[in-house]
Design an enzyme around this catalytic site. Structure first.
Site, PDB file in Angstrom:
ATOM      1  N   HIS A 221      44.794  71.723  33.281  1.00 15.72           N
ATOM      2  CA  HIS A 221      44.542  71.469  31.868  1.00 15.72           C
ATOM      3  C   HIS A 221      45.747  71.784  30.981  1.00 15.72           C
ATOM      4  O   HIS A 221      46.023  71.079  30.010  1.00 15.72           O
ATOM      5  CB  HIS A 221      43.281  72.236  31.418  1.00 15.72           C
ATOM      6  CG  HIS A 221      42.051  71.692  32.067  1.00 15.72           C
ATOM      7  ND1 HIS A 221      41.157  72.467  32.773  1.00 15.72           N
ATOM      8  CD2 HIS A 221      41.588  70.428  32.156  1.00 15.72           C
ATOM      9  CE1 HIS A 221      40.189  71.700  33.249  1.00 15.72           C
ATOM     10  NE2 HIS A 221      40.423  70.458  32.889  1.00 15.72           N
TER      11      HIS A 221
ATOM     12  N   GLN B  33      26.810  59.442  38.650  1.00 17.30           N
ATOM     13  CA  GLN B  33      27.358  60.212  39.752  1.00 17.30           C
ATOM     14  C   GLN B  33      26.497  61.450  40.005  1.00 17.30           C
ATOM     15  O   GLN B  33      25.652  61.822  39.213  1.00 17.30           O
ATOM     16  CB  GLN B  33      28.787  60.653  39.425  1.00 17.30           C
ATOM     17  CG  GLN B  33      28.908  61.453  38.125  1.00 17.30           C
ATOM     18  CD  GLN B  33      30.295  61.377  37.520  1.00 17.30           C
ATOM     19  OE1 GLN B  33      31.275  61.136  38.222  1.00 17.30           O
ATOM     20  NE2 GLN B  33      30.400  61.565  36.218  1.00 17.30           N
TER      21      GLN B  33
ATOM     22  N   PRO C 107      33.058  55.965  38.976  1.00 20.28           N
ATOM     23  CA  PRO C 107      33.072  55.869  37.518  1.00 20.28           C
ATOM     24  C   PRO C 107      34.473  55.823  36.919  1.00 20.28           C
ATOM     25  O   PRO C 107      34.663  55.302  35.830  1.00 20.28           O
ATOM     26  CB  PRO C 107      32.342  57.143  37.058  1.00 20.28           C
ATOM     27  CG  PRO C 107      31.578  57.621  38.237  1.00 20.28           C
ATOM     28  CD  PRO C 107      32.294  57.128  39.462  1.00 20.28           C
TER      29      PRO C 107
ATOM     30  N   ASP D  84      41.904  61.991  31.475  1.00 20.68           N
ATOM     31  CA  ASP D  84      41.536  63.015  32.456  1.00 20.68           C
ATOM     32  C   ASP D  84      40.396  62.440  33.291  1.00 20.68           C
ATOM     33  O   ASP D  84      39.240  62.791  33.120  1.00 20.68           O
ATOM     34  CB  ASP D  84      41.098  64.273  31.702  1.00 20.68           C
ATOM     35  CG  ASP D  84      40.609  65.358  32.634  1.00 20.68           C
ATOM     36  OD1 ASP D  84      40.738  65.200  33.860  1.00 20.68           O
ATOM     37  OD2 ASP D  84      40.080  66.357  32.118  1.00 20.68           O
ATOM     38  N   SER D  85      40.762  61.541  34.176  1.00 20.70           N
ATOM     39  CA  SER D  85      39.741  60.791  34.903  1.00 20.70           C
ATOM     40  C   SER D  85      39.502  61.363  36.291  1.00 20.70           C
ATOM     41  O   SER D  85      40.269  62.178  36.788  1.00 20.70           O
ATOM     42  CB  SER D  85      40.208  59.348  35.046  1.00 20.70           C
ATOM     43  OG  SER D  85      41.339  59.323  35.897  1.00 20.70           O
ATOM     44  N   THR D  86      38.427  60.898  36.885  1.00 19.65           N
ATOM     45  CA  THR D  86      38.230  61.134  38.311  1.00 19.65           C
ATOM     46  C   THR D  86      39.135  60.174  39.075  1.00 19.65           C
ATOM     47  O   THR D  86      39.949  59.478  38.477  1.00 19.65           O
ATOM     48  CB  THR D  86      36.753  60.880  38.686  1.00 19.65           C
ATOM     49  OG1 THR D  86      36.383  59.588  38.194  1.00 19.65           O
ATOM     50  CG2 THR D  86      35.843  61.923  38.053  1.00 19.65           C
ATOM     51  N   ASP D  87      38.976  60.113  40.377  1.00 17.41           N
ATOM     52  CA  ASP D  87      39.836  59.261  41.187  1.00 17.41           C
ATOM     53  C   ASP D  87      39.541  57.781  40.948  1.00 17.41           C
ATOM     54  O   ASP D  87      38.494  57.435  40.406  1.00 17.41           O
ATOM     55  CB  ASP D  87      39.648  59.611  42.667  1.00 17.41           C
ATOM     56  CG  ASP D  87      40.197  60.992  42.976  1.00 17.41           C
ATOM     57  OD1 ASP D  87      41.228  61.363  42.392  1.00 17.41           O
ATOM     58  OD2 ASP D  87      39.577  61.705  43.784  1.00 17.41           O
TER      59      ASP D  87
ATOM     60  N   ASP E 275      31.790  54.178  27.641  1.00 15.92           N
ATOM     61  CA  ASP E 275      32.772  53.751  28.619  1.00 15.92           C
ATOM     62  C   ASP E 275      34.151  53.817  27.979  1.00 15.92           C
ATOM     63  O   ASP E 275      34.383  53.241  26.901  1.00 15.92           O
ATOM     64  CB  ASP E 275      32.442  52.305  29.029  1.00 15.92           C
ATOM     65  CG  ASP E 275      33.439  51.761  30.010  1.00 15.92           C
ATOM     66  OD1 ASP E 275      33.380  52.167  31.186  1.00 15.92           O
ATOM     67  OD2 ASP E 275      34.295  50.955  29.595  1.00 15.92           O
TER      68      ASP E 275
ATOM     69  N   ASP F 146      34.480  68.228  31.309  1.00 16.94           N
ATOM     70  CA  ASP F 146      34.400  69.684  31.495  1.00 16.94           C
ATOM     71  C   ASP F 146      34.922  70.448  30.298  1.00 16.94           C
ATOM     72  O   ASP F 146      34.647  71.632  30.145  1.00 16.94           O
ATOM     73  CB  ASP F 146      35.139  70.087  32.772  1.00 16.94           C
ATOM     74  CG  ASP F 146      36.579  69.591  32.781  1.00 16.94           C
ATOM     75  OD1 ASP F 146      37.364  70.049  31.922  1.00 16.94           O
ATOM     76  OD2 ASP F 146      36.916  68.761  33.629  1.00 16.94           O
TER      77      ASP F 146
END
Lengths: 281, 281, 281, 281
Positions: free
Chosen positions: C62, C31, C162, C155-158, C137, C86
């Site tokens: 968080h 990304q 990825p 705690d993932s992205t959309d 992964d 992060d």
């Protein structure tokens, strides 16, 4: 990613360019300096948040500042460039091998350093042996010059902030003294369209006219400058930009992407509304 | 209030105007029609979301479409205007009292109705007795005309949507037939700066050149059109826009804010990069 | 200077933050990673152009991901964090000295490297001795785990790009196996307001519900996330987030700026329209 | 067409909604009133350029202002609504058939007229026979009232412009007098997130607390208001919003899309940082 650089032409009109990356951002003694990688316009230089140049169309501005006077007087050997830290005017000047000396006075060394590093397209000829860079105040530099230059090109920012002094009657008077008999003064002359720019244009014209016997204005299409209609001043002690156009210029073989000698004649033909503004300046 | 009308010049460049009020929004058979009250640009007309004119600078476009041909041929009596529903070209044409007939073919009656009601600045002369409005397809209208007009002005939208037909070789061929021996065809010719506009310009030029023995391009500064650098086509069966410029035009006493006969000559002097694009069209 | 980062919530709604500097922009194998200095929101992290966190309000996200499960089960010793490059979730977890092990699986090492360098506010505890980072992964990592963790925080992205795998039924099933009897799964659960987010929320809920006997959703006010109304999933093999709330949590003396045990109970009380969406998932 | 309505939350954060049509724009004695047709949010009302409501999410605001107090005191018969010209609070109140009287005081009749015509979704119950509209200054209206209302809902604009008076200690004092013993005062209470809103929230809370023995704050997710985290004040002469919650409310069969009695209890659980701000008000 949706990142846009916007310039407000007035508080009611704005132009925006999509940005890929913000290459560098520095605060010099005089101004904030930013370089961006844009989509569609190549690299972009902004000073104090105002767009100074894009790689896509800087050739228009720099060619029109340089080749207009060079094609009028074929005996230009000593040139002074005030401002122009990006090097674009220098690049155009160095195309003339009969120019002997190019003094460049730029108040802000950091602009030059940044452009050397990130804007090779314009800064590429700053190391030409004929170029002498003085990191000084342009107004002060010119004060001490008498009968020394064939051409002075004032490539300044707008008439506020660091560029303010370069729009004063005192400065124009000093340029007059610094020029030889066949000398020419070229300056970026703002734009006639948006009210604030038009006012700056009128003020500059009034002052130059009061100092130089010959003071004309010519225009170019610069799409990334406010309104796309940009003006330049041509002032001289006598030479006329059209009457004295050197028809031999074409034989020099200088490659240009905007300028040509037909356009040279055409660009002094201003719209009525611009002529009116200049007359009433 | 913060309400902005934005036009994307490309997907990476956009120009925005602050809006006070959205005066009207209608969907005609052909397109969406919007009129806005802006800050700083007066009223604005948009068709299918593309800015067609602002009261602040429509004079530039309309004068340059009209007075260039009128100053070349002093015997223009019969005129056809294709598109131009806002009436701006008509307003300029009616300044010539020796014009006998102005046929206007506009495919979309609703554009005319909206402009009559909300854009008096341009629509003010649509009721001149010499004006005959035909709400028809321009392409079809011209097909049946032979040797009828001294001047055809094609004031079209861009070459997609309702304006598409007006950029075809068939249309230009029909214009040729519809024109008398000294006839002139003027068309809005897109812009050389942004890639898509430049392509449209090249395509139009190539087609016109294949039909007309004389096909030139001239330019104007129109700040609210993409890049501010706008082109027009001048095509004729023989008349040359500069060689045949009628020096008597000035004596007609026609008031213009952009056009003058010096600029007439100047505006055909194109930048090298534009000449290159046209040559390679 | 006028430089804005914009996130489109839908094609008809956008939120923009004024940017001072673009600190870094990198393209990893997975990304694009960008860090900005904003005005008013501190540093900002964007992945593939989507805003991931701002220093101004990351504490909300968080804290809500971490303290909700920690306050339900006082015997959490082994934690798996998926994503979260992060470091914000890690920072919150390390406030519990009785946690023994924190495995963190982040597919993109470059995100961690960038955050370590430019986002110390969240990355400050990544070197805690209990933290073990696996650059792998998440889906594959969890596959091989059985009865190993007391808590898994996703705690993932959309659910595209990825982060896509972390929204599959297979992944949730593997999490179930990896959890001990009193295990809890927390995941970021999109938002109920904008249609696309709501759909993603429904899909995630449906899948989790089909795997875990207990699957609830709770909410928080995160102003810089789309709509400001963000959801989290709480799934367990039996523990109830309210019924089993450990009233002793307050005595731990953990400092929080958003979370408290009253809000713990309150945040599971969802609006009717959200309950409806979840019921119809 | 690209037309966007933007609201600046601070000078560094803005939220924009794509507009289809600007339905009406009027200047009343008190403020500018605009109604838009948006994409994705339905109709939008803006006063002085500030977004007041969208059809998509006004239910959240209006339900939370109305059903919270109605569910606490089952004996509310006489209600005063201050502001609320759009009718949304009235619509919710009229769902209670045991309410006898709803006085509505709106300073700007034009807002009501515009909403009746263009915002039927909220204005639909303004003609309920129990509703009495007074086009007066809210502050003055309340001054003369003693022991008259069971509930006062202050649905004001922000604490500047026409809404300013409704954030004064004098106004809150008059509300106290106007309320019966079991009276409740509800007011829109700004937001804790952006600095200016947070300051307004603190000021309002401080004043209400100095007048009412019970003064609490509750929250809702309103995505189109700044930060999406919006607060309301609940003040009373003694009734407690949670302790006195009438469990019979559900039996009334009132349909709501946001409110429910679980959420009623949950929405008073504020984040620590908000509690801190209120404590330090």
């Amino acid at each position: 990613m949706d990142l846009w650089f916007t310039e407000y032409y007035t508080k009611n009109a704005r132009f925006s360019i999509k940005i890929d990356k913000h290459i560098i951002s520095l605060e010099s003694e005089f101004q904030r300096i930013d370089v961006f990688d844009s989509y569609g316009f190549g690299r972009i230089l902004a000073l104090d948040g105002y767009l100074m140049l894009t790689e896509k169309d800087e050739f228009i501005y720099h060619e029109m500042m340089t080749h207009i006077p060079m094609a009028v007087n074929p005996n230009i050997h000593d040139v002074l460039v005030v401002g122009a830290g990006d090097g674009g005017v220098i690049r155009e000047l160095t195309k003339y091998n009969y120019i002997n000396k190019i003094d460049m006075v730029e108040i802000d060394k950091l602009v030059v350093d940044v452009c050397r590093k990130y804007l090779a397209q314009t800064a590429c000829k700053l190391d030409d042996l004929r170029v002498h860079i003085y990191y000084e105040d342009g107004l002060k530099f010119v004060r001490s010059k008498y009968n020394e230059y064939d051409l002075i090109i004032v490539d300044s920012t707008d008439p506020f902030g660091p560029g303010e002094d370069l729009f004063t009657k005192e400065f124009y008077g000093n340029c007059y003294k610094a020029l030889k008999t066949e000398g020419i003064l070229i300056n970026q002359h703002e734009s006639p369209y948006y009210p604030n720019d038009a006012l700056a244009m009128q003020k500059a014209h009034k002052k130059i006219k009061s100092v130089f016997p010959k003071a004309l204005v010519y225009q170019a299409h610069i799409p990334t400058y406010p309104s796309g209609h940009w003006l330049f001043g041509f002032a001289s002690k006598g030479l006329d930009p059209i009457g004295d156009l050197n028809t031999g210029w074409k034989t020099l073989g200088i490659k240009t992407r905007y300028y040509n000698t037909d356009l040279h004649k055409g660009c002094f033909a201003l719209p009525n509304y611009v002529k009116e503004l200049l007359k009433n300046a």
